[in-house]
Design an enzyme around this catalytic site. Structure first.
Site, PDB file in Angstrom:
ATOM      1  N   HIS A 143       0.882  -1.165   0.000  1.00 36.27           N
ATOM      2  CA  HIS A 143       0.000   0.000   0.000  1.00 36.27           C
ATOM      3  C   HIS A 143       0.922   1.217   0.000  1.00 36.27           C
ATOM      4  CE1 HIS A 143      -2.219  -3.043   2.429  1.00 36.27           C
ATOM      5  NE2 HIS A 143      -3.296  -2.549   1.887  1.00 36.27           N
ATOM      6  N   MET A 180       2.526  -5.862  -7.537  1.00 32.21           N
ATOM      7  CA  MET A 180       1.193  -5.312  -7.247  1.00 32.21           C
ATOM      8  C   MET A 180       1.291  -4.132  -6.295  1.00 32.21           C
ATOM      9  SD  MET A 180      -1.159  -5.351  -4.533  1.00 32.21           S
ATOM     10  CE  MET A 180      -1.858  -6.729  -3.645  1.00 32.21           C
ATOM     11  N   GLU A 211     -10.998  -6.720  -4.708  1.00 29.48           N
ATOM     12  CA  GLU A 211     -10.897  -7.751  -3.658  1.00 29.48           C
ATOM     13  C   GLU A 211     -12.128  -7.714  -2.760  1.00 29.48           C
ATOM     14  OE1 GLU A 211      -7.297  -7.678  -1.359  1.00 29.48           O
ATOM     15  OE2 GLU A 211      -8.166  -8.934   0.201  1.00 29.48           O
ATOM     16  N   LYS A 269     -14.817  -8.735   0.279  1.00 34.66           N
ATOM     17  CA  LYS A 269     -14.786  -9.197   1.671  1.00 34.66           C
ATOM     18  C   LYS A 269     -16.169  -8.935   2.252  1.00 34.66           C
ATOM     19  CE  LYS A 269     -12.070  -8.750   5.918  1.00 34.66           C
ATOM     20  NZ  LYS A 269     -10.938  -8.084   6.591  1.00 34.66           N
ATOM     21  N   HIS A 310     -11.528 -14.505   3.043  1.00 38.06           N
ATOM     22  CA  HIS A 310     -12.755 -13.713   2.931  1.00 38.06           C
ATOM     23  C   HIS A 310     -13.960 -14.556   2.542  1.00 38.06           C
ATOM     24  CE1 HIS A 310     -10.117  -9.869   2.373  1.00 38.06           C
ATOM     25  NE2 HIS A 310      -9.923 -10.483   3.512  1.00 38.06           N
ATOM     26  N   ASP A 322      -5.127 -13.779  -3.107  1.00 46.32           N
ATOM     27  CA  ASP A 322      -4.609 -13.641  -1.744  1.00 46.32           C
ATOM     28  C   ASP A 322      -4.774 -14.975  -1.028  1.00 46.32           C
ATOM     29  OD1 ASP A 322      -4.044 -11.009  -2.222  1.00 46.32           O
ATOM     30  OD2 ASP A 322      -5.400 -10.186  -0.701  1.00 46.32           O
ATOM     31  N   ASP A 329     -11.448 -12.035  10.518  1.00 46.98           N
ATOM     32  CA  ASP A 329     -10.460 -12.264   9.445  1.00 46.98           C
ATOM     33  C   ASP A 329      -9.124 -12.668  10.063  1.00 46.98           C
ATOM     34  OD1 ASP A 329      -9.513 -12.183   6.796  1.00 46.98           O
ATOM     35  OD2 ASP A 329      -8.888 -10.098   6.996  1.00 46.98           O
ATOM     36  N   ASP A 370      -6.418 -14.403   8.749  1.00 50.43           N
ATOM     37  CA  ASP A 370      -5.199 -14.204   7.945  1.00 50.43           C
ATOM     38  C   ASP A 370      -4.018 -15.044   8.429  1.00 50.43           C
ATOM     39  OD1 ASP A 370      -6.521 -12.387   6.288  1.00 50.43           O
ATOM     40  OD2 ASP A 370      -5.744 -10.616   7.320  1.00 50.43           O
ATOM     41  N   ASP A 414      -1.412 -13.106   1.678  1.00 54.33           N
ATOM     42  CA  ASP A 414      -1.945 -11.974   2.446  1.00 54.33           C
ATOM     43  C   ASP A 414      -2.273 -12.497   3.836  1.00 54.33           C
ATOM     44  OD1 ASP A 414      -2.789  -9.561   3.249  1.00 54.33           O
ATOM     45  OD2 ASP A 414      -4.722  -9.621   2.231  1.00 54.33           O
TER      46      ASP A 414
HETATM   47  C1  GCO Z   1      -7.796  -7.493   4.725  1.00 52.58           C
HETATM   48  C2  GCO Z   1      -7.428  -7.405   3.271  1.00 52.58           C
HETATM   49  C3  GCO Z   1      -6.198  -6.621   2.996  1.00 52.58           C
HETATM   50  C4  GCO Z   1      -6.026  -6.347   1.522  1.00 52.58           C
HETATM   51  C5  GCO Z   1      -4.935  -5.374   1.313  1.00 52.58           C
HETATM   52  C6  GCO Z   1      -4.655  -5.133  -0.134  1.00 52.58           C
HETATM   53  O1  GCO Z   1      -8.751  -8.176   4.971  1.00 52.58           O
HETATM   54  O2  GCO Z   1      -7.157  -6.882   5.558  1.00 52.58           O
HETATM   55  O3  GCO Z   1      -7.273  -8.714   2.815  1.00 52.58           O
HETATM   56  O4  GCO Z   1      -5.093  -7.259   3.519  1.00 52.58           O
HETATM   57  O5  GCO Z   1      -5.741  -7.513   0.824  1.00 52.58           O
HETATM   58  O6  GCO Z   1      -5.301  -4.199   1.921  1.00 52.58           O
HETATM   59  O7  GCO Z   1      -5.487  -4.211  -0.604  1.00 52.58           O
HETATM   60 MN    MN Z   2      -6.394  -9.510   1.096  1.00 55.40          MN
HETATM   61 MN    MN Z   3      -7.950 -10.957   4.993  1.00 52.07          MN
END
Ligand code: GCO
Ligand code: MN
Ligand code: MN
Length: 388
Positions: A55, A89, A182, A184, A221, A246, A256, A258, A288
């Protein structure tokens, strides 16, 4: 070199924000020191990663002066060149600053929408300067806590207007980004617009230049909503819209998480890797995700190694699945076309219609048939567990 040692050609990428995650959550402060972007690049290069994504504000603080920005970017470029790591990216942080608390492109306040465009155009400039080819739009704040705040149709319309605007900016600048939306379902907003891969694909067809836009599906997501991520990715591939992906780990129905890729639901991840590899998907395999909050910096690099290793292990398992005589024999048998109906069922023609309309199908026999999927699934399990 071990077969599970990542190579640049595996196209593994991490975000600065992923390995750089300092372990803050809504209930506790950071548990790790910030790692400088230049160090992240060097370290990822050593581990065999292909690229690093960012970012705007992962690299350049939101309040940096132009001179500071230029110095930071030039140091970063040097680290990239030294380590052979690329930036495939780029994206914009449209969620952290309080200005975006009611969304960015969908904020009720037109001034915020204009600021979001300004910030994104600068971030697109930065991404292009670093060589990024894919530009991601994750609308984390593009949603509501209460639908009293705006008509959801206006939210979607404003989203569309901003994306059309940015596509025109891209064309004017000649950047030629591939834009990836993307989806979510929620978090950080109570509800986010375009909650699933399917909704994003549908929305893309309403844009001025739909061919410039695809999706960036995230395992966590769709899984948060209890959906089948493999099917979502298959739909994106089928539509020619898988511009980025991702990868991470997630339990259904939670926040989330991750987690490290492969940390949850090995079977779903196996079919995901198999799908990506069988389809010839040629884009980045982007992780991600972030290390557990229990970890120090060493744990962060264990996390990064783990994501890539699990992908490569599952890729090898996919090769074994495709080469396994018993598995393939079952698949061949269940998909066989003994009575020659495949072609007739695939396309309406006067002949196929006549044949199907007049056929004397043995419904009972079809209903009695066993498909051998128990055996097939157990063979898959044995293969994954290393007992085959
Ligand atoms: C999340 C998102 C982010 C995006 C990232 C790229 O749920 O936090 O997945 O990680 O992927 O901001 O735009
Ligand atoms: Mn993401
Ligand atoms: Mn995520």
């Amino acid at each position: 070199m071990s077969q599970y040692q990542p190579k640049k050609s595996d196209l593994f990428t991490f975000g600065l924000w992923t390995v750089g995650n300092i372990g803050r959550d809504p209930f506790g402060t950071s548990v790790r020191d910030t790692i400088a972007p230049t160090r992240i690049v060097t370290k990822l290069g050593e581990l065999g990663a292909y690229g690093v994504n960012l970012h705007d504000n992962d690299l350049v603080p939101i309040d940096a002066t132009p001179a500071e920005r230029d110095r930071i970017v030039s140091d970063f470029k040097k680290a990239l060149a030294d380590s052979g790591v690329v930036v495939p990216m780029a994206t914009t942080n449209l969620f952290y600053d309080p200005a975006f608390k009611d969304g960015a492109f969908t904020s009720s306040d037109p001034k915020v929408r204009a600021y979001a465009l300004q910030k994104t155009m600068s971030a697109m400039d930065l991404g292009a300067e670093l060589g990024a080819k894919v530009y991601v739009f994750w609308g984390g704040r593009e949603g509501v806590e209460t639908d009293a705040s705006k008509d959801a149709r206006d939210g979607i319309k404003r989203y569309r207007e901003c994306l059309n605007y940015l596509e025109e900016y891209d064309t004017a600048k000649g950047y030629n980004y591939k834009f990836a939306l993307e989806p979510k379902p929620n978090e950080p907003r109570g509800d986010i617009y375009l909650p699933t891969v399917g909704s994003a694909i549908g929305f893309i067809s309403t844009l001025e230049k739909p061919e410039r836009f695809g999706v960036n599906p995230e395992y966590a997501h769709e899984t948060m909503s209890g959906l089948n991520f493999v099917h979502a990715v298959a739909q994106a591939l089928d539509a020619g819209k898988l511009f980025h992906i991702d990868l991470n780990g997630q339990k259904p129905g939670r926040y989330d998480q991750d987690y490290r890729f492969g940390a949850e639901d090995i079977k779903a991840n196996f079919f995901l890797v198999k799908l990506l590899e069988d389809s010839g998907y040629a884009g980045s395999r982007h992780f991600d995700a972030h290390a557990y909050r229990t970890e120090d910096e060493e744990g962060v690099w264990d996390f990064a190694r783990g994501c890539m290793r699990t992908y490569l292990v599952l890729k090898e398992k996919a090769r074994l699945f495709n080469a396994d005589p018993e598995i393939q024999a079952i698949l061949k048998e269940v998909h066989s076309d003994a009575d020659g109906y495949a072609e007739s069922a695939a396309k309406y023609t006067p002949t196929s219609q006549q044949r199907i309309a007049n056929a004397d199908f043995n419904r009972e026999q079809m209903g009695r048939r066993g498909y051998k999927y128990e055996r097939l699934d157990q063979l898959t399990i044995d293969l994954l567990l290393g007992t085959r």
